[in-house]
Design an enzyme around this catalytic site. Structure first.
Site, mmCIF file in Angstrom:
data_model
loop_
_atom_site.group_PDB
_atom_site.id
_atom_site.type_symbol
_atom_site.label_atom_id
_atom_site.label_comp_id
_atom_site.label_asym_id
_atom_site.label_seq_id
_atom_site.Cartn_x
_atom_site.Cartn_y
_atom_site.Cartn_z
ATOM 1 N N CYS A 42 -5.459 0.590 5.622
ATOM 2 C CA CYS A 42 -6.183 -0.377 6.223
ATOM 3 C C CYS A 42 -5.283 -0.463 7.700
ATOM 4 O O CYS A 42 -4.799 0.150 8.084
ATOM 5 C CB CYS A 42 -5.777 -1.783 5.170
ATOM 6 S SG CYS A 42 -4.686 -2.283 5.219
ATOM 7 N N CYS B 277 -1.798 -1.483 7.239
ATOM 8 C CA CYS B 277 -0.991 0.225 7.526
ATOM 9 C C CYS B 277 -1.321 1.123 8.905
ATOM 10 O O CYS B 277 -0.736 1.836 9.465
ATOM 11 C CB CYS B 277 -1.453 0.913 6.135
ATOM 12 S SG CYS B 277 -1.215 -0.101 4.627
ATOM 13 N N GLU C 26 1.037 4.291 1.878
ATOM 14 C CA GLU C 26 1.243 3.923 2.777
ATOM 15 C C GLU C 26 2.629 3.348 3.135
ATOM 16 O O GLU C 26 3.688 3.557 4.537
ATOM 17 C CB GLU C 26 0.163 3.812 4.609
ATOM 18 C CG GLU C 26 -1.136 4.078 4.328
ATOM 19 C CD GLU C 26 -2.547 3.778 3.518
ATOM 20 O OE1 GLU C 26 -3.289 3.476 3.947
ATOM 21 O OE2 GLU C 26 -2.054 3.352 2.463
ATOM 22 N N HIS D 258 0.919 -1.095 -0.164
ATOM 23 C CA HIS D 258 -0.135 0.134 -0.203
ATOM 24 C C HIS D 258 0.841 1.358 -0.334
ATOM 25 O O HIS D 258 2.016 1.027 0.406
ATOM 26 C CB HIS D 258 -1.072 0.167 1.375
ATOM 27 C CG HIS D 258 -2.819 -1.221 1.109
ATOM 28 N ND1 HIS D 258 -2.865 -1.137 2.199
ATOM 29 C CD2 HIS D 258 -2.380 -2.194 0.106
ATOM 30 C CE1 HIS D 258 -3.248 -1.900 2.249
ATOM 31 N NE2 HIS D 258 -3.975 -2.335 0.457
#
Length: 144
Positions: free
Chosen positions: A101, A104, A75, A73
């Site tokens: 999520c 993360c 992040e 992801h």
């Protein structure tokens, strides 16, 4: 400067950094969703990231209509990228186009990031609750 002026100025910065994160996300090779992230400390961008495969892997995020399990992801990419530098993410703000999520969110907490500003909700909204439980300020801002 008054408190109202400061908060208005901060809102302008938040919108601009979030728009920059959206533009940065366009670097992603993912077809289903392109997500961008900027890590900002003292109004300086200290890291950036977008969703995609790990370095050295093929630049294809999906297979048979599903996201490959090893896609990172935005992040996670921004946090691991800053970890390779002399910068510290402690006290920083993360601007990300989709809410974090759960996985993360754990990284954000451990990285000492104190604020997360996002545009759209990710399908897994549990990360927001974890961030709030850890005392991380979370704010959604709509950008055009």
């Amino acid at each position: 400067m008054s408190n109202n002026s400061e908060s208005k100025r901060q809102r302008q910065f938040d919108c601009r950094y979030l728009e920059m994160a959206r533009i940065w996300g366009k670097n992603s090779y993912c077809k289903r969703r392109q997500v961008g992230a900027l890590l900002v400390k003292d109004r300086v961008i200290i890291s950036d990231g977008y969703n995609g495969t790990p370095s050295g892997f093929e630049n294809e995020c999906e297979e048979n209509g599903a996201t490959k399990p090893y896609v990172l992801h935005a992040e996670a990419n921004a946090i691991t990228k800053v970890a390779k530098t002399s910068n510290s993410s402690a006290g920083a703000t993360l601007y990300v186009t989709a809410s974090p999520c759960m996985e993360c969110a754990k990284l954000i907490i451990q990285a000492g990031i104190k604020r997360v500003v996002f545009a759209d909700h990710y399908h897994d909204v549990n990360g927001i609750g974890l961030l709030e439980r850890a005392g991380v300020e979370v704010q959604q801002i709509s950008v055009g």
